[in-house]
Structures are given as C-alpha cells and as structure tokens.
Write a protein that holds these residues in place. Structure first.
Motif, PDB file in Angstrom:
ATOM      1  N   VAL A   1      -1.567  -1.999  -5.802  1.00 15.61           N
ATOM      2  CA  VAL A   1      -2.436  -2.804  -6.665  1.00 15.61           C
ATOM      3  C   VAL A   1      -2.296  -2.460  -8.146  1.00 15.61           C
ATOM      4  CG1 VAL A   1      -4.294  -3.645  -5.199  1.00 15.61           C
ATOM      5  CG2 VAL A   1      -4.289  -1.250  -5.900  1.00 15.61           C
TER       6      VAL A   1
ATOM      7  N   TYR B   1       4.760  -1.882  -2.619  1.00 21.67           N
ATOM      8  CA  TYR B   1       3.862  -2.618  -3.515  1.00 21.67           C
ATOM      9  C   TYR B   1       2.466  -1.993  -3.520  1.00 21.67           C
ATOM     10  CZ  TYR B   1       0.345  -6.223  -4.443  1.00 21.67           C
ATOM     11  OH  TYR B   1      -0.754  -6.882  -4.905  1.00 21.67           O
TER      12      TYR B   1
ATOM     13  N   GLY C   1       0.846  -1.190   0.000  1.00 20.45           N
ATOM     14  CA  GLY C   1       0.000   0.000   0.000  1.00 20.45           C
ATOM     15  C   GLY C   1       0.879   1.237   0.000  1.00 20.45           C
ATOM     16  N   ALA C   2       0.625   2.152  -0.948  1.00 22.20           N
ATOM     17  CA  ALA C   2       1.400   3.407  -1.001  1.00 22.20           C
ATOM     18  C   ALA C   2       0.449   4.585  -0.885  1.00 22.20           C
ATOM     19  CB  ALA C   2       2.211   3.474  -2.287  1.00 22.20           C
ATOM     20  N   GLY C   3      -0.544   4.434   0.002  1.00 23.53           N
ATOM     21  CA  GLY C   3      -1.472   5.532   0.276  1.00 23.53           C
ATOM     22  C   GLY C   3      -0.840   6.499   1.259  1.00 23.53           C
ATOM     23  N   LEU C   4      -1.691   7.217   1.966  1.00 23.12           N
ATOM     24  CA  LEU C   4      -1.233   8.206   2.936  1.00 23.12           C
ATOM     25  C   LEU C   4      -0.175   7.616   3.880  1.00 23.12           C
ATOM     26  CD1 LEU C   4      -2.182  11.080   3.516  1.00 23.12           C
ATOM     27  CD2 LEU C   4      -3.743  10.147   5.230  1.00 23.12           C
TER      28      LEU C   4
ATOM     29  N   ALA D   1      -2.002   3.943  -8.619  1.00 16.57           N
ATOM     30  CA  ALA D   1      -1.864   4.116  -7.164  1.00 16.57           C
ATOM     31  C   ALA D   1      -0.389   4.207  -6.779  1.00 16.57           C
ATOM     32  CB  ALA D   1      -2.540   2.958  -6.447  1.00 16.57           C
TER      33      ALA D   1
ATOM     34  N   ASN E   1      -0.374  -2.111   9.866  1.00 17.58           N
ATOM     35  CA  ASN E   1      -0.467  -0.732  10.368  1.00 17.58           C
ATOM     36  C   ASN E   1      -1.921  -0.387  10.723  1.00 17.58           C
ATOM     37  OD1 ASN E   1       0.576   1.993  10.787  1.00 17.58           O
ATOM     38  ND2 ASN E   1      -0.476   2.546   8.896  1.00 17.58           N
ATOM     39  N   THR E   2      -2.760  -1.415  10.878  1.00 23.12           N
ATOM     40  CA  THR E   2      -4.175  -1.155  11.164  1.00 23.12           C
ATOM     41  C   THR E   2      -4.367  -0.215  12.360  1.00 23.12           C
ATOM     42  OG1 THR E   2      -6.315  -2.145  11.673  1.00 23.12           O
ATOM     43  CG2 THR E   2      -4.391  -3.229  12.621  1.00 23.12           C
TER      44      THR E   2
ATOM     45  N   ILE F   1      -2.566  -1.340   3.714  1.00 17.07           N
ATOM     46  CA  ILE F   1      -3.617  -1.220   2.691  1.00 17.07           C
ATOM     47  C   ILE F   1      -4.905  -0.730   3.364  1.00 17.07           C
ATOM     48  CG2 ILE F   1      -2.508  -3.034   1.312  1.00 17.07           C
ATOM     49  CD1 ILE F   1      -4.975  -4.846   2.048  1.00 17.07           C
ATOM     50  N   VAL F   2      -5.986  -0.708   2.628  1.00 12.55           N
ATOM     51  CA  VAL F   2      -7.273  -0.215   3.160  1.00 12.55           C
ATOM     52  C   VAL F   2      -7.672  -0.923   4.459  1.00 12.55           C
ATOM     53  CG1 VAL F   2      -8.385   0.679   1.079  1.00 12.55           C
ATOM     54  CG2 VAL F   2      -8.344  -1.784   1.483  1.00 12.55           C
ATOM     55  N   GLU F   3      -8.404  -0.192   5.295  1.00  9.34           N
ATOM     56  CA  GLU F   3      -8.826  -0.725   6.603  1.00  9.34           C
ATOM     57  C   GLU F   3     -10.023  -1.656   6.402  1.00  9.34           C
ATOM     58  OE1 GLU F   3      -7.167  -0.636   9.205  1.00  9.34           O
ATOM     59  OE2 GLU F   3      -8.245  -0.115  11.016  1.00  9.34           O
TER      60      GLU F   3
ATOM     61  N   LYS G   1      -7.259  -7.472   4.147  1.00  8.64           N
ATOM     62  CA  LYS G   1      -6.009  -7.672   4.899  1.00  8.64           C
ATOM     63  C   LYS G   1      -5.728  -9.159   5.058  1.00  8.64           C
ATOM     64  CE  LYS G   1      -6.006  -3.255   7.464  1.00  8.64           C
ATOM     65  NZ  LYS G   1      -4.928  -2.438   6.958  1.00  8.64           N
TER      66      LYS G   1
HETATM   67  P1  NAD Z   1      -5.195   5.065   1.934  1.00 11.92           P
HETATM   68  O1  NAD Z   1      -6.572   4.837   1.430  1.00 11.92           O
HETATM   69  O2  NAD Z   1      -4.559   6.396   1.798  1.00 11.92           O
HETATM   70  O3  NAD Z   1      -4.214   4.013   1.235  1.00 11.92           O
HETATM   71  C1  NAD Z   1      -4.494   2.654   1.084  1.00 11.92           C
HETATM   72  C2  NAD Z   1      -3.735   2.173  -0.145  1.00 11.92           C
HETATM   73  O4  NAD Z   1      -3.780   0.755  -0.171  1.00 11.92           O
HETATM   74  C3  NAD Z   1      -4.341   2.663  -1.469  1.00 11.92           C
HETATM   75  O5  NAD Z   1      -3.337   3.339  -2.197  1.00 11.92           O
HETATM   76  C4  NAD Z   1      -4.804   1.390  -2.163  1.00 11.92           C
HETATM   77  O6  NAD Z   1      -4.593   1.408  -3.564  1.00 11.92           O
HETATM   78  C5  NAD Z   1      -3.904   0.359  -1.513  1.00 11.92           C
HETATM   79  N1  NAD Z   1      -4.432  -1.007  -1.517  1.00 11.92           N
HETATM   80  C6  NAD Z   1      -5.685  -1.404  -1.349  1.00 11.92           C
HETATM   81  N2  NAD Z   1      -5.741  -2.763  -1.392  1.00 11.92           N
HETATM   82  C7  NAD Z   1      -4.476  -3.187  -1.604  1.00 11.92           C
HETATM   83  C8  NAD Z   1      -3.873  -4.458  -1.728  1.00 11.92           C
HETATM   84  N3  NAD Z   1      -4.585  -5.576  -1.655  1.00 11.92           N
HETATM   85  N4  NAD Z   1      -2.554  -4.494  -1.919  1.00 11.92           N
HETATM   86  C9  NAD Z   1      -1.801  -3.356  -1.987  1.00 11.92           C
HETATM   87  N5  NAD Z   1      -2.318  -2.128  -1.874  1.00 11.92           N
HETATM   88  C10 NAD Z   1      -3.639  -2.063  -1.679  1.00 11.92           C
HETATM   89  O7  NAD Z   1      -5.226   4.576   3.450  1.00 11.92           O
HETATM   90  P2  NAD Z   1      -4.240   5.007   4.641  1.00 11.92           P
HETATM   91  O8  NAD Z   1      -4.805   6.180   5.339  1.00 11.92           O
HETATM   92  O9  NAD Z   1      -2.843   5.027   4.139  1.00 11.92           O
HETATM   93  O10 NAD Z   1      -4.438   3.774   5.629  1.00 11.92           O
HETATM   94  C11 NAD Z   1      -3.775   2.553   5.430  1.00 11.92           C
HETATM   95  C12 NAD Z   1      -3.802   1.763   6.720  1.00 11.92           C
HETATM   96  O11 NAD Z   1      -3.152   2.526   7.748  1.00 11.92           O
HETATM   97  C13 NAD Z   1      -5.190   1.435   7.250  1.00 11.92           C
HETATM   98  O12 NAD Z   1      -5.156   0.166   7.857  1.00 11.92           O
HETATM   99  C14 NAD Z   1      -5.425   2.527   8.289  1.00 11.92           C
HETATM  100  O13 NAD Z   1      -6.324   2.141   9.296  1.00 11.92           O
HETATM  101  C15 NAD Z   1      -4.030   2.678   8.849  1.00 11.92           C
HETATM  102  N6  NAD Z   1      -3.743   3.973   9.500  1.00 11.92           N
HETATM  103  C16 NAD Z   1      -4.211   5.145   8.956  1.00 11.92           C
HETATM  104  C17 NAD Z   1      -3.895   6.363   9.576  1.00 11.92           C
HETATM  105  C18 NAD Z   1      -4.359   7.674   8.997  1.00 11.92           C
HETATM  106  O14 NAD Z   1      -4.276   8.696   9.695  1.00 11.92           O
HETATM  107  N7  NAD Z   1      -4.813   7.724   7.751  1.00 11.92           N
HETATM  108  C19 NAD Z   1      -3.118   6.368  10.745  1.00 11.92           C
HETATM  109  C20 NAD Z   1      -2.632   5.159  11.245  1.00 11.92           C
HETATM  110  C21 NAD Z   1      -2.956   3.965  10.618  1.00 11.92           C
END
Ligand code: NAD
Length: 285
Positions: A35, A33, A11-14, A39, A118-119, A91-93, A98
């Motif tokens: 999807v 890595y 997951g390369a989100g936030l 992304a 990182n859930t 990745i997504v929550e 997961k």
């Molecule tokens: P986000 O939506 O910004 O990023 C999630 C990324 O995961 C997306 O880029 C998506 O394309 C990717 N993804 C989805 N399914 C995938 C898979 N099967 N394989 C690889 N990549 C996949 O979400 P986020 O805010 O980065 O949160 C990610 C995790 O971190 C969650 O579990 C969330 O609970 C946790 N978290 C978030 C925060 C926050 O403040 N946002 C803080 C601490 C922990």
C-alpha cells in the motif's frame, strides 16, 4: 496445464515477504505490491535479512541471493501486476479489504490469470464471487516462516477448476514445498486439527489441571512435538488464534472450537504472545 512465469504478491508483511522471497528464489519473475513505501521497505528489509541468513548458513550461494533479488520487483502501483499470470494475495485478514483487492485484480489481469488468497480462516469462495473468473480462484495457504516451512495447503472452492489446482500444485513443488489438497472450510486441514488442540491446552491450564511448563513438556516429550501448545500459542499470536477460533466456532458450533474465557481475557489485556512481549510466557525485548 498453465505454467506460471510472472508472479504477483500483494502484501509484503510477515507472509507476503516470505512468499515473494521463495517465488523469486525458485526462479519466478516476482513483483511484490504494498500500500505504501514504508510497508514495502519493511517487507524488502525482511526479505534481505532472510536471504542473508540463508547465505550465512551456507544454504544459499551468495550468487543465488543476488539472482533472487534481481528477479524481485517492488511496487506501490497495482498496475505493475498486470502482466502476472498468478497473483497471491497476502494482505490483512479482512474480508472487505480482500474483496476490494480481488475486484481490482480481476479487472486488471488477463483472463487466464489465476488469483489465490493466503487467508488462514476466511471463505475463499466469497472472494471468488466478486470476480468474473471464479474457476481460477483458490486458496494457497503457506505457513510461517514461509522460507522454512514445507507445507502449502492448496484450497479448492466448490467451483475451482482442476486445471487451476494442477497448476498450483506444480507451482508449489517448484517452490520446494509439499502441497496438500484442502477444501474451502474454516481451518482447512492443519488449523482444523491444531486450533481445537491449542484451545484444549488453554482449558487445561485455566482449570488448574497442570502448570503451563508441564503441559508444554508433556506434549514435547510425550508426543515429540518441537514446541508445547502454550509456547506455540505465544509464537502464533493469541489474537490470531482467538480470531480463527471465533470464525471456526461460528461456522461449526463445535464447543471444542469455542475460545476459552482465559484466551479472550489475555487478548483483551494485550497479551498476544511473543510479538507483544507477553503471553503465557514473558519475552523481554
Ligand atoms: P501482516 O500484517 O504481517 O501483513 C499484511 C500486509 O498487507 C501489511 O504489510 C499491509 O501493509 C499490507 N496490506 C494491507 N492492505 C493491503 C492492500 N489493500 N494491498 C496491499 N497490501 C496491503 O499479515 P500476515 O501475517 O503477513 O498475514 C497476511 C495474510 O496471510 C492474512 O490473510 C493471514 O491470515 C494469512 N496467514 C498468516 C499466517 C501467519 O502466521 N501470520 C499464516 C498463514 C496465513
């Protein structure tokens, strides 16, 4: 105690982008890595922008920026994570997503490798249970924005072994973070305290006991918090807070963890906070 050398980030989100950035900056060979290419590009752009900011501020030498990027691989093929001795899932929550990823990683990685999630709110043991290495599964909970926030909660399930916890503490310290030990219960340490506090601020506002500005000023000036609770809610995301509160309430049945009616209605209206342009405050784009 095992020392990690090659780190995989799913997951390369936030959060994932931030975790990959700090891992590569700290000298770990890091592979991120996603999807799909879209992304992945978005995540890499986030990393580039963040590193640029550090360089502009003089907090990172320009050569270090290049070295960091040199240690960072990107992929849409899970197989490229095979040689990792630590994989951090961000990745997504969503528990089914997961669990599916944990199953695949367990089949792919060498037996000694450690897998972390990182859930923010899901049960880590439920992910560990789908693998053949439950003792090497833990939570590694970073805070947003990852390159800035110092804390990491290392989350021990009822079966995680001490060698895994020790290795994750050492890894977190190498990232320049301060690790604390948390148990695998909803909210871990920080959200267990923070979420009821934020919900209480919404209840006060909803009951008309004070204006939103006065609630925020009160907690800033009276308690030395950098942000008031309603501002913080807008920053974290009202949808995210609602989701976490529901999970905490389901588990503990503590009325202080129950999402207030106003929060539910704001989420239904799409008022998620800063990210949607409107929450308790307005954020013109
Ligand atoms: P986000 O939506 O910004 O990023 C999630 C990324 O995961 C997306 O880029 C998506 O394309 C990717 N993804 C989805 N399914 C995938 C898979 N099967 N394989 C690889 N990549 C996949 O979400 P986020 O805010 O980065 O949160 C990610 C995790 O971190 C969650 O579990 C969330 O609970 C946790 N978290 C978030 C925060 C926050 O403040 N946002 C803080 C601490 C922990």
């Amino acid at each position: 105690m095992a020392e990690f050398k090659r780190v995989g980030v799913c997951g390369a989100g936030l959060m994932g982008a931030g975790i990959a950035q700090v891992s590569a900056t700290a000298g770990f060979e890091t592979v991120v890595y996603e999807v799909d290419k879209g992304a992945l590009d978005k995540g890499m752009a986030r990393i580039h922008a963040s590193l640029d900011k550090f360089v502009e501020k003089g907090a990172l030498p320009a050569a270090e920026r290049e070295a960091t990027l040199g240690r960072l691989e990107q992929t849409t093929n899970l197989e490229d994570l095979k040689r990792s001795d630590l994989v951090i899932e961000a990745i997504v929550e969503n528990m089914p997503a997961k669990k599916e990823l944990f199953r695949k990683l367990d089949a792919l990685l060498a037996p000694p490798a450690v897998i972390c999630s990182n859930t923010s709110s899901l049960c880590v043991i439920e992910m560990a249970a789908v693998t053949k290495r439950p003792k090497q599964i833990a939570g590694l909970h970073f805070f947003n924005p990852v390159p800035i926030m110092k804390l990491v909660e290392v989350v021990k399930t009822i079966v995680t072994d001490q060698a895994t916890i020790d290795a994750l503490f050492a890894f977190s310290v190498k990232l320049g973070k301060k690790p604390v030990l948390a148990q695998d219960t909803p909210g871990f340490i920080v959200n267990r305290i923070l979420v009821p506090y934020l919900l209480y601020a919404i209840r006060m506002y909803e009951a008309g006991l004070a204006t939103k500005e006065d609630i925020d000023e009160g907690m800033k000036l009276g308690c030395g918090h950098p942000m008031g609770p309603l501002q913080l809610l807008d920053f974290v995301g009202l949808d995210t807070t609602y989701y976490i509160a529901q999970i905490m309430f389901d588990e503990f049945k503590d009325p202080l963890m129950a999402p207030p009616p106003l929060l539910k209605r704001m989420v239904l209206a799409g008022h998620y906070g800063k990210k949607s342009g409107k929450g308790f405050y307005d954020y013109p784009s």
